[in-house]
Design a protein around this motif. Sequence first.
Motif, short mmCIF file in Angstrom:
data_model
loop_
_atom_site.label_atom_id
_atom_site.label_comp_id
_atom_site.label_asym_id
_atom_site.label_seq_id
_atom_site.Cartn_x
_atom_site.Cartn_y
_atom_site.Cartn_z
N ALA A 577 45.91 48.21 35.03
CA ALA A 577 47.29 48.67 35.17
C ALA A 577 47.49 49.42 36.48
O ALA A 577 48.53 49.31 37.12
N GLU A 578 46.47 50.17 36.87
CA GLU A 578 46.53 50.95 38.10
C GLU A 578 46.70 50.05 39.32
O GLU A 578 47.31 50.43 40.32
N MET A 579 46.18 48.84 39.25
CA MET A 579 46.24 47.88 40.36
C MET A 579 47.46 46.98 40.30
O MET A 579 47.72 46.21 41.23
N ALA A 580 48.22 47.04 39.23
CA ALA A 580 49.24 46.03 38.95
C ALA A 580 50.27 45.89 40.08
O ALA A 580 50.52 44.78 40.58
N VAL A 689 38.31 55.54 41.37
CA VAL A 689 37.64 54.42 40.70
C VAL A 689 36.22 54.28 41.24
O VAL A 689 35.95 54.50 42.43
N LYS A 690 35.30 53.94 40.37
CA LYS A 690 33.90 53.74 40.75
C LYS A 690 33.61 52.25 40.88
O LYS A 690 34.27 51.41 40.26
N ILE A 691 32.59 51.93 41.66
CA ILE A 691 32.26 50.52 41.89
C ILE A 691 32.03 49.79 40.58
O ILE A 691 32.50 48.66 40.38
N GLU A 692 31.32 50.43 39.66
CA GLU A 692 31.02 49.75 38.39
C GLU A 692 32.28 49.51 37.56
O GLU A 692 32.28 48.65 36.67
N GLU A 693 33.37 50.25 37.85
CA GLU A 693 34.60 50.06 37.10
C GLU A 693 35.43 48.89 37.63
O GLU A 693 36.37 48.44 36.97
N LEU A 694 35.09 48.39 38.81
CA LEU A 694 35.87 47.29 39.38
C LEU A 694 35.80 46.05 38.50
O LEU A 694 36.73 45.23 38.49
N ASN A 695 34.70 45.91 37.77
CA ASN A 695 34.57 44.75 36.88
C ASN A 695 35.55 44.80 35.71
O ASN A 695 35.77 43.80 35.04
N GLN A 696 36.14 45.98 35.48
CA GLN A 696 37.11 46.11 34.39
C GLN A 696 38.49 45.57 34.79
O GLN A 696 39.35 45.38 33.93
N ILE A 697 38.72 45.37 36.09
CA ILE A 697 40.04 44.97 36.55
C ILE A 697 40.25 43.49 36.30
O ILE A 697 39.55 42.64 36.85
N ASN A 698 41.25 43.21 35.50
CA ASN A 698 41.53 41.84 35.08
C ASN A 698 42.93 41.47 35.53
O ASN A 698 43.89 42.20 35.28
N LEU A 699 43.06 40.35 36.24
CA LEU A 699 44.35 39.97 36.82
C LEU A 699 45.39 39.73 35.74
O LEU A 699 46.54 40.17 35.87
N ASP A 700 45.04 39.06 34.67
CA ASP A 700 46.01 38.78 33.61
C ASP A 700 46.52 40.07 32.98
O ASP A 700 47.71 40.22 32.69
N LYS A 701 45.62 41.02 32.76
CA LYS A 701 46.03 42.30 32.20
C LYS A 701 46.93 43.06 33.17
O LYS A 701 47.91 43.69 32.76
N ALA A 702 46.61 42.99 34.45
CA ALA A 702 47.41 43.69 35.44
C ALA A 702 48.83 43.13 35.50
O ALA A 702 49.81 43.88 35.47
N ILE A 703 48.94 41.81 35.55
CA ILE A 703 50.26 41.18 35.64
C ILE A 703 51.03 41.40 34.34
O ILE A 703 52.25 41.65 34.35
N SER A 704 50.34 41.33 33.22
CA SER A 704 50.99 41.56 31.93
C SER A 704 51.55 42.98 31.86
O SER A 704 52.67 43.19 31.38
N PHE A 705 50.78 43.95 32.32
CA PHE A 705 51.25 45.34 32.29
C PHE A 705 52.45 45.50 33.22
O PHE A 705 53.43 46.18 32.86
N TYR A 706 52.41 44.88 34.39
CA TYR A 706 53.54 44.94 35.31
C TYR A 706 54.80 44.40 34.64
O TYR A 706 55.87 45.02 34.70
N LYS A 707 54.66 43.28 34.01
CA LYS A 707 55.83 42.67 33.36
C LYS A 707 56.37 43.57 32.25
O LYS A 707 57.60 43.67 32.07
#
Length: 945
Positions: A577-580, A689-707
């Motif tokens: 969501a933070e990246m959305a 954000v930590k490097i190991e947390e980058l794997n948590q970033i999911n494009l579908d979740k980000a776009i869904s949250f934006y919408k």
Amino acid sequence: MKLNYLLVSACIAFTIAACSPKMADQKMGTNAQSPAIPIDSSVNIGKLPNGLTYYIRKNVEPKKRAELYLVNKVGSIVENDDQQGLAHFTEHMAFNGTKDFPKNELVSYLQKAGVRFGADLNAYTGFNQTVYQLPLPTDSTAVFEKGFDILANWAGYVSFDDKEIDQERGVIVEEDRQRGKNAQERMSKQLLPVLLANSKYAERIPIGKVEILQSFKYETIKQFYKDWYRPDLQAVIAVGDFDVKQVENLIKQNFSDLKNPANPRKREKYSIPANEQPLVKIITDPEFPYNIAAITYKHAEEVETNEEQLKTKIMTGLINTMLGARLTEIVQKGNAPFIFAQSNYGAFQGGLVDLDAFNSIAVSKDAKGLEAALSAVLAENVRMKKFGFTQSELDRAKTNLQTGIDKQFKEKDKTKSAAFVQQYVENFLKGEAIPSLDYVHQFYTQNLSKLSLEAINQLAATFVTDNNLVAIVQAPEKEKENLPSEEGLLSWVKNAGANVTPYVDNAVTKPLMATKPKAGSVTAEKKVDAIGVTELTLSNGIKVVLKPTDFKNDQIIFAATSKGGTSLASDADFRSAEMASQLVSSSGISEFDEIQLGKLLTGKVASVNPYISTYREGMSGSASPKDLETALQLANLYFTMPRKDDKVLKTALEEMRTVLSNRLTQPTAVYQDTATAVLNSYKARAQQVKIEELNQINLDKAISFYKERFANAGDFTFTFVGNFKVEEIKPLLATYLGSLPANTNKENFKDLGLEPIKGAITKKVYKGLEDKATVTLVYHGNYNYSDQNNLQLDALKAILDIKITERLREKESGVYSPGVGVSYNDEPKGNYSMSIYFSCATANVDKLIAAAVDEVSKLQQNGATAEDIQKFKAEEKRQLELQVRENGFWLGYLQDAYTTGKNPADILTYEKTLDQVSVASTKATANQYLKSSDFIKLILLPEKK
């Protein structure tokens, strides 16, 4: 987390050339017989019998204001060996006592007139110039006329009191510490002899040598002043809302008595020598965070004085635009071998020395990828040299340039005085032409279309030369084994682009919005006549606030906001969501990717940027009145048709991994991360954000949250400010905003508990190699948010700022630029913080903290002095006079008023509320808010040895 921003914040030693560059004579064979660029008739240029030059221009933006400058053709380059740093030291001493203003009286006098020290009243020293700036009100005859006395005092009557000199030594040493004692400074010391080719420039860095600053004899700096501060090397520039004849008389009255020395020293002109063989430097530092390769081709500087040179400048600007677009496109396509790249022709080292240069820079994710990164950037230079640009690229660049020139011309009667001043500074120092805006617009309009693709490609081919090459690599020390040798770096340069083919431009012909949406309607309207505001309610529930202005002729700015933000994301989805909003902003819109969207908007002055912050979501936008419909279409599409692009996420993650991989080597980054954690009670959502947390970033979740955040337009408030008519804008609002999907739900944010740790806390961070400490002292607590309380906190902040500067800088000589900051919010609940911050020597940390706390204690015991309250009120009144003539101020003010529920017309009575600030109120405020019970000390110290 944009890398180009982080590059700037990391203060990389290699300076990227500025825009609007100049070409060299040797390239174009400039025609010396070309018609000269005419001088703007609106500026009165003269010279006194003693040789002092003056420039005077009447200009009414901002109203009742003037910009006064004293320019000296004197900088560090003229210093003797035992004077290194004294050109800059002299600039400091001008504020520490003159004939008519002993000690600090000059600063105090101006502050009581509403002139801010640092923000308004300021000066700077370079290799070849020292420039003093003094913005003043013109509706106070006494203050305005006194301004010329002040300039004359700087020009010829600085006191150089021995005690004041000794007091200032520590301040300048601390300036060197604040700006240096880091990876940048350490690398600069190795780079500058290469960049400046062991010329005298390399030996005369303006800050000078600390050992000289600490020990020079009083007579040494006095002799520098006698030798070089003289009218034949000085200019007075006055631009503003005043009577020109009166100003000319004031200049003659105040400056005619200045005299040149009987035997003036010759003002030598120094240069940087050419180099037939490449100059190469590869350096590392344990605290440097990036892997960077930079290639520079030096060229002779050309100062524009005739029309052929101006045409060359236009062509150079077009080339820079087209080459920059190609590099950007490589990133946008995904899988770029670099994470940041730039190539352009401009002033060498930002114009600090008299050279031009063609610069290319590449940043890779690690040293092993540096060859591919640099080769890709240089390949574009080779492609440009071999094949040039395409006609479609040139057509777009011309269209955008003409649009920019047209916009500038439309605003000619709203041009700020400061813009003219900078032209006159360059004219005095370098002889740069100063044409009128009418001439510039006419020249561009008549000649832009005539510039042929052939001529532009011919010029572009001259940028890369066989000599005057400088090649540099900067990298973290841990990458040392993976870096090339000097010979290897040069082989990269030589072999880059061997197999390039011509660029293929894919044009876009579709419209942004093929079909207009079904319009909504305006269902309610209310006027707030006192401030010229109209409130509209649209059929889908959107609230629109409109304020037409005449502050700019060609500008409309707007913003939208709604409650919610990332606070409504689950913990599991937070990083996505933070990246959305970043991902949506970088992905284009509707069916157009970012590359296509940029081409589609050619010639349009329209932009929209959506955002999602912790507690709100919304968007900001701007447009020329003629392109407002396009901007509203963009806004509509960011609500209804955000675009998903896998390449954008991949590129963003690569960039973030690069930044984060070396973050822990940077003292300031570690300190900032620690401060963020403490000031947010160690809540995970507030932390980096930590490097190991980058794997948590999911494009579908980000776009869904934006919408989700933009699904209901009905709880948004839009604010528009600028040059429009309410009746004319209504149909556009109904069409593009009134048609947005909406429901009756009114969302709110969730309180995440992001507030400082309670109690008296001291947190020390040990990171860094050198004797440099950074201190932040934070008072904080719960807060009853109101205009009255906000005013008292603002006053306390301003007054404490004065006292901290007087004590820590002027009295203790222990810091360079201390500061005080204040913040107060009612979202998610009422809270405030007031911080005192400074950098200093590690040995002085405890002493200076005690001094700062002592100043707080004095305010608690006695309140502010009447004089300091006068300074605060004067500054507030003067700033308000300027702000109410700015579209940006009204946009922020109205958005805040309508989201917090306060009466927007309160701005009309703000000046009267200043009477609420008194000695008693400042004492009470200090005791209420500056409590030691909730007090945080954050201290960055070098690593223990």
